[in-house]
Enzyme design. Sequence first.
Site, PDB file in Angstrom:
ATOM      1  N   ARG A   1       1.098  -1.015  -0.249  1.00  0.00           N
ATOM      2  CA  ARG A   1      -0.059   0.082   0.033  1.00  0.00           C
ATOM      3  C   ARG A   1       0.914   1.271   0.194  1.00  0.00           C
ATOM      4  O   ARG A   1       1.728   1.350   0.962  1.00  0.00           O
ATOM      5  CB  ARG A   1      -1.067  -0.181   1.254  1.00  0.00           C
ATOM      6  CG  ARG A   1      -1.456   1.272   1.802  1.00  0.00           C
ATOM      7  CD  ARG A   1      -2.573   1.036   2.808  1.00  0.00           C
ATOM      8  NE  ARG A   1      -2.240   0.340   4.078  1.00  0.00           N
ATOM      9  CZ  ARG A   1      -1.543   0.937   5.021  1.00  0.00           C
ATOM     10  NH1 ARG A   1      -1.095   2.139   4.972  1.00  0.00           N
ATOM     11  NH2 ARG A   1      -1.528   0.167   6.114  1.00  0.00           N
TER      12      ARG A   1
ATOM     13  N   HIS B   1      -2.898   4.172   5.658  1.00  0.00           N
ATOM     14  CA  HIS B   1      -4.181   3.175   5.830  1.00  0.00           C
ATOM     15  C   HIS B   1      -5.234   3.902   5.686  1.00  0.00           C
ATOM     16  O   HIS B   1      -6.201   3.339   4.570  1.00  0.00           O
ATOM     17  CB  HIS B   1      -4.261   2.948   7.380  1.00  0.00           C
ATOM     18  CG  HIS B   1      -5.498   2.178   7.743  1.00  0.00           C
ATOM     19  ND1 HIS B   1      -5.899   1.101   7.032  1.00  0.00           N
ATOM     20  CD2 HIS B   1      -6.654   2.579   8.537  1.00  0.00           C
ATOM     21  CE1 HIS B   1      -7.141   0.663   7.399  1.00  0.00           C
ATOM     22  NE2 HIS B   1      -7.611   1.659   8.473  1.00  0.00           N
TER      23      HIS B   1
ATOM     24  N   TYR C   1       5.252   3.910  10.954  1.00  0.00           N
ATOM     25  CA  TYR C   1       5.264   2.584  11.327  1.00  0.00           C
ATOM     26  C   TYR C   1       5.991   1.862  10.027  1.00  0.00           C
ATOM     27  O   TYR C   1       6.274   0.519   9.820  1.00  0.00           O
ATOM     28  CB  TYR C   1       3.895   1.846  11.509  1.00  0.00           C
ATOM     29  CG  TYR C   1       2.870   2.117  10.617  1.00  0.00           C
ATOM     30  CD1 TYR C   1       1.978   3.210  10.828  1.00  0.00           C
ATOM     31  CD2 TYR C   1       2.735   1.418   9.654  1.00  0.00           C
ATOM     32  CE1 TYR C   1       0.731   3.354  10.296  1.00  0.00           C
ATOM     33  CE2 TYR C   1       1.460   1.716   8.590  1.00  0.00           C
ATOM     34  CZ  TYR C   1       0.529   2.886   8.820  1.00  0.00           C
ATOM     35  OH  TYR C   1      -0.266   3.154   7.923  1.00  0.00           O
TER      36      TYR C   1
END
Lengths: 331, 328
Positions: A240, A244, A256
């Site tokens: 991705r 998110h 992260y």
Amino acid sequence: MVSLIPKKLLLKMYTTMLRIRSFETKVAELFAEGKIPGLYHLSIGQEAIPAGACLALEKGDYLVSHHRGHGHMIGVGLQMSKMFAELFGRETGYNRGRGGSMHLADFDRNILGANGIVGAGIAIANGSGLSAKLRKTKQITICFFGDGASQEGSFHEGLNLAAIWKLPVIFLCENNQYAFSYPSRLGCPVGVATRAMAYGIPGMKVDGNDPVAVYGVVKKAANRARKGEGPTLIEAITYRWRGHWEGDPDQHEEIYRPRQEINEWLKKDPILRFREKLLRLGILTETIDKRIKKNIETEVEKSVKWAESSPYPDPKEMDKDVFATMRVILE
Amino acid sequence: MKEITYRDAIREAIQEEMERDETVFIMGEDVGVYGNIFGITKGFIEKFGKERVRDTPLSETAILGCAVGAAMTGLRPIAEIMYVDFTGVCFDQIINQAAKMRFMSGGKIKVPLVIRTNGMGAGFQAAAQHSQCLEALFMHIPGIKVVLPSTPYDAKGLLKTSIRDDDPVIYLEHKLLYFTKGLIPEEEYTIPLGIADIKRIGDDITVIATQAMIHKVLKVAETFAKKGIEIEVIDPRTLYPLDVRTILDSVKKTGKVLIVTEECKFGGSGAEIAAIIAEKAFNHLKAPIGRIGAPNIPVPFSPPLEEFYIPSERKIEETIQNILKHSN
């Protein structure tokens, strides 16, 4: 594999990938400008999976998607205009402004919808699978979900039931490496596809940035399902590119995802890779490429314009949509 | 008319609907070979085959998810969750999936699904995880109809309607009622959802009750009748849709009302009914609205504890007496 696929289909895969990226890029832009409300989970970087998988399906097959589902919708041929209209919250949207991004669906085409609850669609996909089986049709169901969903109970219950009942369902895990911030390598150290063994069904791992590879495994799983041999679990490895959700601070500062890691994956851009391949094979030319992109640009522009100028739904009409058999009292 | 148990009334409803409509099928834990823990589906496999009478693994989420998907694609599943307490492990499929699918789609699909649960209610020493009355949880969720029959007649008529209904229905069966008997017509009948039943007509006080409590209230009403006090007993039968009109009409007539439910009183279905009465019929009330329910405690195991826990006839009687003390 590429040589076995008709040129027209390869170009369609390529076009689909480009359409998904353009759609998602526009969504990011509109959201950043404050023009569309809601929560957005974009699939930029993952376009090869819907492009490959959806083209391996037959008309009438069922599709179950998830919160990062715009790509699947474009992959199976939903119109960008009505998708944008839904994101703008308009009456002309696929869900008449009742659903938004996480609930896009087109029941006329057996697209049973995206879903805001991670993993829920896995259990529901068995239902359309069982339905086709009991009605004795040849329809199969493809169920997309992420690596995060593979850690939910519904994944284990759902795959077990599908295996026991030999349901015509393809479970396609889009492993984009992160369940929000939680790395897939921690959440599922054995690998999602490996889990197929536990249910006694075939598990296949595939390069999720290669639409032809995805097309190949989905075609194989679809044949198996259509023959009544049961479900298949596919794990497509991808990444991705965005956060998110649009607004995830990891998009702009390292929280992260190591930046080095993102950069490595950017080099594996599924669209650029496929473009190079098609150019090399002489299937795509720079002229055709330009024309495709120009057409998509126009499509996106026109769709947004139409969506934006569409009417909002009437709040007084909401009472009709909760139940099929009765209206709800609006006070 | 014929006499039948609540259990057999449920069985007849399912059987008749499966005979009438081949898109109806049943799935759940132990519904097939075993024939359901209370024997409701005994012999169904032989009659309808394994495809339509489906034994499942212990996977409530998979059962309900599968039922939701099947309902969205042309079938009419009856999904059985053994005890209502077990809906705790598959709540998502009820509250986020079944109930919301139609609305989220913009009214474009139907979800004709019945979720049946066997195990409402205490009185079996089945303890805190096999004895609850959870109707209030479901009636709080928009998009799902909540049915809770108290008699064989209601059980059969309401279940047949629920199976034919194009919306998701949760059909709550009370385990203490399975072997109670009642009269039903020989011929086919259905009962519409959202119509309360006046189980007894009276002018002095309205008592609204559900499921097992209906029977206790009717007994108490008999004793009051001997004293010349006539109690009107109303069974809503469905909590959603709720027959507000029948309730309000009765309250306006009697001016006094008691609501008796077995569930925990706090935040229960009785609270909603009481609120509606206070909101819409306040000027007709001659006494404060009375409410009886279980204490806000998990259902206890030990028989004396459980007996204390479940609303008793004595408590119902005393509460009615107190309400009646208020002058007209």
